[in-house]
Design a protein around this motif. Sequence first.
Motif, PDB file in Angstrom:
ATOM      1  N   ARG A   5       0.861  -1.180   0.000  1.00 36.29           N
ATOM      2  CA  ARG A   5       0.000   0.000   0.000  1.00 36.29           C
ATOM      3  C   ARG A   5       0.896   1.228   0.000  1.00 36.29           C
ATOM      4  N   VAL A   8       0.126   8.010  -1.167  1.00 34.88           N
ATOM      5  CA  VAL A   8      -0.354   8.762  -2.326  1.00 34.88           C
ATOM      6  C   VAL A   8       0.710   9.737  -2.805  1.00 34.88           C
ATOM      7  N   HIS A  13       2.370   6.955  -7.417  1.00 33.08           N
ATOM      8  CA  HIS A  13       1.116   7.717  -7.347  1.00 33.08           C
ATOM      9  C   HIS A  13       1.290   9.095  -7.960  1.00 33.08           C
ATOM     10  N   ARG A  17      -0.950  10.602 -10.967  1.00 31.32           N
ATOM     11  CA  ARG A  17      -1.662  11.884 -10.858  1.00 31.32           C
ATOM     12  C   ARG A  17      -1.242  12.832 -11.978  1.00 31.32           C
ATOM     13  N   GLY A  51      -3.367  14.571  -4.479  1.00 34.93           N
ATOM     14  CA  GLY A  51      -2.950  13.433  -3.669  1.00 34.93           C
ATOM     15  C   GLY A  51      -3.621  13.382  -2.311  1.00 34.93           C
ATOM     16  N   ARG A  53      -6.686  12.578  -1.958  1.00 36.34           N
ATOM     17  CA  ARG A  53      -7.745  11.557  -2.060  1.00 36.34           C
ATOM     18  C   ARG A  53      -7.224  10.396  -2.885  1.00 36.34           C
ATOM     19  N   ARG A  54      -7.416   9.227  -2.384  1.00 37.46           N
ATOM     20  CA  ARG A  54      -7.037   7.998  -3.069  1.00 37.46           C
ATOM     21  C   ARG A  54      -8.280   7.426  -3.746  1.00 37.46           C
TER      22      ARG A  54
END
Length: 83
Positions: A5, A8, A13, A17, A51, A53-54
Amino acid sequence: MKNIRLSVHSKEHTKLRQLLIRRRLDLGLSQRALAERMDVVHSFVGKVETGDRRMDIFEFIEYCRALDWDASEIVRGLQEGSV
């Protein structure tokens, strides 16, 4: 065990984005216009792009759909390092 995991703010990530932002801008869409296409509040798009919000997989598919993209092609490109 490896932590799969990612933050973000990880490079992966961040790359995703940037890719989503570039596509939105290439289409000439504001964050509000993209949010309207997705039928979500505009802050959702802003938070994804910063970043804050995932997205889960279903949100990602809808996001790609709103950008006229095939989500599976984007995932494949990320895996291959071609995007």
